[in-house]
Write an enzyme that holds these catalytic residues in place. Structure first.
Site, PDB file in Angstrom:
ATOM      1  N   GLU A   1      36.316  18.782  15.905  1.00  0.00           N
ATOM      2  CA  GLU A   1      36.544  20.149  15.409  1.00  0.00           C
ATOM      3  C   GLU A   1      36.548  21.139  16.575  1.00  0.00           C
ATOM      4  O   GLU A   1      37.374  22.057  16.636  1.00  0.00           O
ATOM      5  CB  GLU A   1      35.467  20.527  14.388  1.00  0.00           C
TER       6      GLU A   1
ATOM      7  N   GLU B   1      31.936  11.806   9.468  1.00  0.00           N
ATOM      8  CA  GLU B   1      31.299  12.547   8.376  1.00  0.00           C
ATOM      9  C   GLU B   1      31.323  11.747   7.083  1.00  0.00           C
ATOM     10  O   GLU B   1      30.350  11.734   6.322  1.00  0.00           O
ATOM     11  CB  GLU B   1      32.023  13.888   8.139  1.00  0.00           C
TER      12      GLU B   1
HETATM   13  C1  1HE Z   1      22.924  12.118  19.027  1.00  0.00           C
HETATM   14  C2  1HE Z   1      24.221  12.216  18.482  1.00  0.00           C
HETATM   15  C3  1HE Z   1      24.415  13.147  17.427  1.00  0.00           C
HETATM   16  C4  1HE Z   1      24.276  10.739  20.067  1.00  0.00           C
HETATM   17  N1  1HE Z   1      23.349  13.862  17.009  1.00  0.00           N
HETATM   18  N2  1HE Z   1      21.906  12.834  18.570  1.00  0.00           N
HETATM   19  N3  1HE Z   1      28.359  12.470  14.895  1.00  0.00           N
HETATM   20  C5  1HE Z   1      28.291  11.123  14.830  1.00  0.00           C
HETATM   21  O1  1HE Z   1      28.100  10.551  13.782  1.00  0.00           O
HETATM   22  C6  1HE Z   1      28.384  10.371  16.121  1.00  0.00           C
HETATM   23  C7  1HE Z   1      27.057   9.755  16.474  1.00  0.00           C
HETATM   24  N4  1HE Z   1      27.008   9.232  17.825  1.00  0.00           N
HETATM   25  C8  1HE Z   1      27.562   8.055  18.175  1.00  0.00           C
HETATM   26  O2  1HE Z   1      28.254   7.387  17.394  1.00  0.00           O
HETATM   27  C9  1HE Z   1      27.311   7.569  19.566  1.00  0.00           C
HETATM   28  O3  1HE Z   1      26.168   8.252  20.075  1.00  0.00           O
HETATM   29  C10 1HE Z   1      28.483   7.822  20.562  1.00  0.00           C
HETATM   30  C11 1HE Z   1      29.661   6.902  20.204  1.00  0.00           C
HETATM   31  C12 1HE Z   1      28.941   9.281  20.549  1.00  0.00           C
HETATM   32  C13 1HE Z   1      28.007   7.516  21.998  1.00  0.00           C
HETATM   33  O4  1HE Z   1      27.415   6.210  22.049  1.00  0.00           O
HETATM   34  P1  1HE Z   1      26.453   5.829  23.276  1.00  0.00           P
HETATM   35  O5  1HE Z   1      26.115   4.366  23.109  1.00  0.00           O
HETATM   36  O6  1HE Z   1      27.065   6.257  24.559  1.00  0.00           O
HETATM   37  O7  1HE Z   1      25.130   6.733  23.099  1.00  0.00           O
HETATM   38  P2  1HE Z   1      23.891   6.542  22.100  1.00  0.00           P
HETATM   39  O8  1HE Z   1      22.934   5.539  22.692  1.00  0.00           O
HETATM   40  O9  1HE Z   1      24.336   6.305  20.726  1.00  0.00           O
HETATM   41  O10 1HE Z   1      23.232   7.989  22.116  1.00  0.00           O
HETATM   42  C14 1HE Z   1      22.522   8.497  23.260  1.00  0.00           C
HETATM   43  C15 1HE Z   1      21.543   9.537  22.755  1.00  0.00           C
HETATM   44  O11 1HE Z   1      22.249  10.613  22.160  1.00  0.00           O
HETATM   45  C16 1HE Z   1      20.636   8.969  21.657  1.00  0.00           C
HETATM   46  O12 1HE Z   1      19.386   9.659  21.722  1.00  0.00           O
HETATM   47  P3  1HE Z   1      18.115   8.979  22.452  1.00  0.00           P
HETATM   48  O13 1HE Z   1      17.045  10.015  22.353  1.00  0.00           O
HETATM   49  O14 1HE Z   1      17.845   7.711  21.676  1.00  0.00           O
HETATM   50  O15 1HE Z   1      18.554   8.680  23.882  1.00  0.00           O
HETATM   51  C17 1HE Z   1      21.345   9.381  20.386  1.00  0.00           C
HETATM   52  O16 1HE Z   1      20.485   9.504  19.273  1.00  0.00           O
HETATM   53  C18 1HE Z   1      21.855  10.768  20.792  1.00  0.00           C
HETATM   54  N5  1HE Z   1      22.992  11.180  19.996  1.00  0.00           N
HETATM   55  N6  1HE Z   1      25.039  11.360  19.137  1.00  0.00           N
HETATM   56  C19 1HE Z   1      22.146  13.690  17.560  1.00  0.00           C
HETATM   57  N7  1HE Z   1      25.605  13.364  16.876  1.00  0.00           N
HETATM   58  C20 1HE Z   1      30.089  21.160  11.495  1.00  0.00           C
HETATM   59  S1  1HE Z   1      29.876  19.713  10.670  1.00  0.00           S
HETATM   60  C21 1HE Z   1      30.198  18.426  11.800  1.00  0.00           C
HETATM   61  C22 1HE Z   1      29.718  17.151  11.210  1.00  0.00           C
HETATM   62  C23 1HE Z   1      29.638  16.060  12.214  1.00  0.00           C
HETATM   63  O17 1HE Z   1      29.871  16.258  13.388  1.00  0.00           O
HETATM   64  S2  1HE Z   1      29.174  14.542  11.605  1.00  0.00           S
HETATM   65  C24 1HE Z   1      29.390  13.440  12.953  1.00  0.00           C
HETATM   66  C25 1HE Z   1      28.161  13.353  13.802  1.00  0.00           C
END
Ligand code: 1HE
Length: 263
Positions: free
Chosen positions: A116, A136
């Site tokens: 977005e 989402e």
């Molecule tokens: C996060 C987030 C997040 C990572 N919110 N903390 N978005 C999603 O559903 C996407 C979620 N994220 C992922 O699928 C993956 O993180 C990625 C593909 C983007 C990257 O993977 P990777 O292996 O490089 O990283 P990771 O190990 O998954 O994440 C590293 C850290 O970032 C980890 O935290 P840590 O404290 O354990 O190190 C994750 O929890 C954190 N992290 N993504 C919070 N999104 C206006 S409405 C919009 C609605 C949406 O956007 S819904 C989609 C949300």
């Protein structure tokens, strides 16, 4: 100028220092957009220095942006959810309808709210590591950052519906073909290409850039007869500017570098 709020940095770049580089600096969390970071984006784009003529938006680390910070998605009631979504609209509108064109430099994850965010820029340059998704659907929520308006304008309602219903992920090549990005570049070179384009944009007449940002998307949504009138008005304003006259005079005088060159 160099300021470093918590999760965003704003600096000036380019030969003339007329390019603002706005960078998400929350790489450890994959640049996930917390409420605070959304507010920082809004403030950054609402307060660009007057000398800035174009901007580059990018993200630190391996991913452009992982979307909404899911750790903040607690128990909001409907009213709070409404205002949360509206706060994204204000921030992303500050990008799309701000003072200068914005080029997004994409790499890695451009997902959910990250997509977005990217969609609010005027040009997207994606390197070969880029992938696009709208998780989402699988999280039981809906887009809230203007995605249902902006994303269908890039790829169509049917493809966005499929992405959300099935969790489909598009790679960089497919993303460029479908219209997510206007430019595809090798891994690691999105920022350089975005900066090069921003410098080119900064050299345009400001009123032409304004017309492209503020009039064109609105004209495209108007009934044709309204659109023609709006087009006539904005084109009359743009061509009346002294800068436009000077540029046309330069071409007619055969000045070097004013001819259109084959790409
Ligand atoms: C996060 C987030 C997040 C990572 N919110 N903390 N978005 C999603 O559903 C996407 C979620 N994220 C992922 O699928 C993956 O993180 C990625 C593909 C983007 C990257 O993977 P990777 O292996 O490089 O990283 P990771 O190990 O998954 O994440 C590293 C850290 O970032 C980890 O935290 P840590 O404290 O354990 O190190 C994750 O929890 C954190 N992290 N993504 C919070 N999104 C206006 S409405 C919009 C609605 C949406 O956007 S819904 C989609 C949300």
């Amino acid at each position: 100028m160099q300021s470093k709020p918590k999760d965003l940095s704003v600096s000036l770049a380019g030969a003339s220092q007329q390019i603002a580089v706005v960078r998400l600096t929350r790489g450890a969390k994959r640049n996930a957009l917390s409420d605070g970071l959304v507010a920082e984006l809004r403030d950054a784009f609402q307060n660009l220095p007057d000398t800035v003529r174009a901007a580059v938006l990018d993200g630190e680390g391996e991913h452009f942006c992982a979307g909404l910070d899911l750790s903040e998605l607690k128990e909001r009631d409907a009213g709070q959810g409404l205002h949360h979504s509206r706060s994204w609209h204000v921030a992303l509108d500050a990008i799309q309808y701000g003072p200068v064109p914005v080029v997004a430099a994409l790499h890695g994850a451009v997902v959910g709210g990250g997509l977005e965010l990217a969609a609010s820029a005027h040009i997207r340059v994606a390197d070969a590591t880029t992938f696009y998704a709208l998780p989402e659907g699988s999280r039981g929520i809906f887009v809230g950052g203007g995605g249902s308006v902006r994303i269908p304008r890039l790829i169509g309602v049917a493809r966005m519906t499929d992405m959300m219903l099935t969790g489909r992920v598009y790679n960089a090549e497919d993303g460029e073909r479908l219209g997510f990005a206007q430019y595809g570049v090798p891994a690691g070179s999105a920022f350089d290409k975005a900066l090069e384009l921003a410098e080119r944009i900064a050299g345009n007449a400001p009123l032409t850039n304004y017309a492209l940002m503020h009039a064109l998307p609105r004209i495209a949504e108007q009934p044709a007869d309204h659109g023609y009138l709006t087009e006539a008005l904005i084109s009359a304003i743009a061509q009346a500017a002294p800068e436009a006259k000077a540029r046309v005079r330069d071409f007619l005088a055969g000045k070097a570098g004013t001819k259109v060159k084959k790409g």
